[in-house]
Design a protein around this motif. Structure first.
Motif, mmCIF file in Angstrom:
data_model
loop_
_atom_site.group_PDB
_atom_site.id
_atom_site.type_symbol
_atom_site.label_atom_id
_atom_site.label_comp_id
_atom_site.label_asym_id
_atom_site.label_seq_id
_atom_site.Cartn_x
_atom_site.Cartn_y
_atom_site.Cartn_z
ATOM 1 N N LEU A 83 0.814 -1.213 0.000
ATOM 2 C CA LEU A 83 0.000 0.000 0.000
ATOM 3 C C LEU A 83 0.849 1.265 0.000
ATOM 4 C CD1 LEU A 83 -2.937 0.872 0.014
ATOM 5 C CD2 LEU A 83 -2.892 0.840 2.509
ATOM 6 N N LYS A 84 2.069 1.161 0.537
ATOM 7 C CA LYS A 84 2.937 2.336 0.596
ATOM 8 C C LYS A 84 3.361 2.782 -0.804
ATOM 9 C CE LYS A 84 6.702 4.157 3.426
ATOM 10 N NZ LYS A 84 7.683 3.847 4.485
ATOM 11 N N LYS A 85 3.444 1.829 -1.736
ATOM 12 C CA LYS A 85 3.902 2.135 -3.096
ATOM 13 C C LYS A 85 2.785 2.097 -4.138
ATOM 14 C CE LYS A 85 8.320 2.357 -1.990
ATOM 15 N NZ LYS A 85 9.130 3.585 -2.158
ATOM 16 N N MET A 86 1.598 1.656 -3.736
ATOM 17 C CA MET A 86 0.512 1.434 -4.678
ATOM 18 C C MET A 86 -0.651 2.371 -4.363
ATOM 19 S SD MET A 86 -1.327 -2.261 -5.373
ATOM 20 C CE MET A 86 0.221 -3.033 -5.844
ATOM 21 N N SER A 87 -1.365 2.822 -5.385
ATOM 22 C CA SER A 87 -2.519 3.686 -5.165
ATOM 23 C C SER A 87 -3.609 2.921 -4.416
ATOM 24 C CB SER A 87 -3.069 4.204 -6.495
ATOM 25 O OG SER A 87 -3.664 3.147 -7.232
ATOM 26 N N VAL A 88 -4.419 3.644 -3.632
ATOM 27 C CA VAL A 88 -5.463 3.013 -2.836
ATOM 28 C C VAL A 88 -6.466 2.276 -3.715
ATOM 29 C CG1 VAL A 88 -7.412 3.443 -1.291
ATOM 30 C CG2 VAL A 88 -5.259 4.630 -0.918
ATOM 31 N N SER A 89 -6.880 2.948 -4.807
ATOM 32 C CA SER A 89 -7.893 2.335 -5.668
ATOM 33 C C SER A 89 -7.375 1.072 -6.344
ATOM 34 C CB SER A 89 -8.382 3.346 -6.707
ATOM 35 O OG SER A 89 -7.283 3.919 -7.390
ATOM 36 N N GLY A 142 7.000 3.147 -11.262
ATOM 37 C CA GLY A 142 7.952 2.968 -10.189
ATOM 38 C C GLY A 142 7.604 1.824 -9.267
ATOM 39 N N MET A 143 6.519 1.137 -9.558
ATOM 40 C CA MET A 143 6.104 0.024 -8.704
ATOM 41 C C MET A 143 6.872 -1.227 -9.123
ATOM 42 S SD MET A 143 2.226 -0.960 -7.691
ATOM 43 C CE MET A 143 1.791 -1.405 -9.360
ATOM 44 N N THR A 144 7.630 -1.799 -8.219
ATOM 45 C CA THR A 144 8.476 -2.943 -8.539
ATOM 46 C C THR A 144 7.714 -4.256 -8.444
ATOM 47 O OG1 THR A 144 9.172 -3.192 -6.233
ATOM 48 C CG2 THR A 144 10.456 -1.687 -7.614
ATOM 49 N N CYS A 145 8.354 -5.310 -8.937
ATOM 50 C CA CYS A 145 7.763 -6.647 -8.885
ATOM 51 C C CYS A 145 7.555 -7.084 -7.439
ATOM 52 C CB CYS A 145 8.683 -7.624 -9.614
ATOM 53 S SG CYS A 145 8.050 -9.309 -9.700
ATOM 54 N N SER A 146 8.479 -6.669 -6.554
ATOM 55 C CA SER A 146 8.373 -7.062 -5.145
ATOM 56 C C SER A 146 7.120 -6.492 -4.494
ATOM 57 C CB SER A 146 9.618 -6.597 -4.367
ATOM 58 O OG SER A 146 9.708 -5.179 -4.356
ATOM 59 N N VAL A 147 6.682 -5.306 -4.946
ATOM 60 C CA VAL A 147 5.455 -4.700 -4.410
ATOM 61 C C VAL A 147 4.244 -5.518 -4.823
ATOM 62 C CG1 VAL A 147 3.984 -2.656 -4.440
ATOM 63 C CG2 VAL A 147 6.463 -2.396 -4.350
#
Length: 282
Positions: A83-89, A142-147
């Motif tokens: 959630l820190k790197k991803m949009s809420v929706s 900018g969202m990585t595979c690990s996210v």
């Protein structure tokens, strides 16, 4: 009354959806570990009236609640990382993938059947999820595979917890489960803070109002969820489908609070998900 568990599950889902936006807002002021510790501590304080009933539970069952708590703690750690790197929706829609895991566990572990409406409903929900992931925009830059892996692991462990809820509620009261669950969660996060030597302050609760609000939502929502699981008519596979209605809240929060983009597209995906829920309940 036999279908009351559907309403209870729906209430849980809407409260859960509201917490995703609260988590995103809380992360702007506090660290994930600090939030999780106070979040569960306040939640446990709310369950103190259940102390007498909780002490009557067998040690074997208390241990099983501890296992569930460890599973949920793991899920939440992955959730905050995602959630820190991803949009809420987008997170709310990605979170729908837990339905795949829950359905498999419901069929393989609990022996639940897959009817035609239920199967069609699940297909529609998965379709909504896949369509949501076709839209690549600034929300995912900018969202990585690990996210993404963290988001999927969160879904798996949450699905495992949901299956355990159904099993545990066959042998205990919701008040007993809530008391021990919140206590163990607080202890585990407290140990994590000690190991990582992270400093926390009680002043956090004054500056970050989202934490106590999340705690209230958690305790109330879990009460409804556990009571739904206690119903002999409830099914994990159907409950999992109903829980996906939380996506409406997360998408709306992304639009109204966080001013995220492509909300109409995400709402269309959410509409497909909701249609799947309706079909599954036919």
């Amino acid at each position: 009354m036999d279908r009351l568990w559907i309403l209870f599950t729906l209430i849980y889902a809407l409260l859960k959806g509201s917490r995703e936006g609260m988590k995103k807002a809380a992360l702007k002021k506090s660290s994930a570990n600090e939030i999780l510790f106070f979040y569960t501590l306040i939640g446990w304080i709310f369950t103190l009236p259940y102390l007498k009933s909780a002490m009557q539970l067998e040690l074997r069952l208390i241990f099983l609640v501890f296992v569930k708590s460890a599973v949920v703690c793991t899920a939440w750690i992955f959730a905050f990382r995602a959630l820190k790197k991803m949009s809420v929706s987008l997170y709310g829609i990605m979170d729908l993938s837990r339905m795949i895991f829950s359905t498999l566990l419901g069929v393989l572990v609990l022996g639940e059947s897959m009817t035609l409406p239920k199967t069609m409903g699940i297909i529609l929900v998965i379709a909504g999820l896949l369509l949501a992931n076709l839209k690549r925009d600034s929300d995912t830059k900018g969202m990585t595979c690990s996210v993404l892996i963290a988001a999927l692991l969160n879904c798996f462990f949450n699905a495992l917890s949901g299956t355990m809820d159904k099993i545990l509620m066959r042998t205990m009261q919701s008040s007993q489960l809530q008391f021990w669950f919140m206590l163990f969660m607080t202890m585990i996060y407290g140990i994590i803070l000690l190991i990582q030597k992270e400093t926390i302050s009680i002043k956090t609760l004054k500056s970050n109002i989202w934490i106590p609000l999340m705690s209230i939502s958690l305790v109330v929502g879990d009460k409804f969820l556990f009571e739904a699981n206690a119903s002999p008519d409830s099914q994990v596979t159907l409950m999992t489908v109903i829980k996906q209605s939380s996506v409406l809240i997360t998408v709306l929060a992304g639009w109204l609070v966080f001013k995220e983009k492509h909300i109409l597209y995400k709402m269309a995906c959410a509409a497909i998900v909701i249609s799947g829920i309706v079909v599954a309940l036919l």
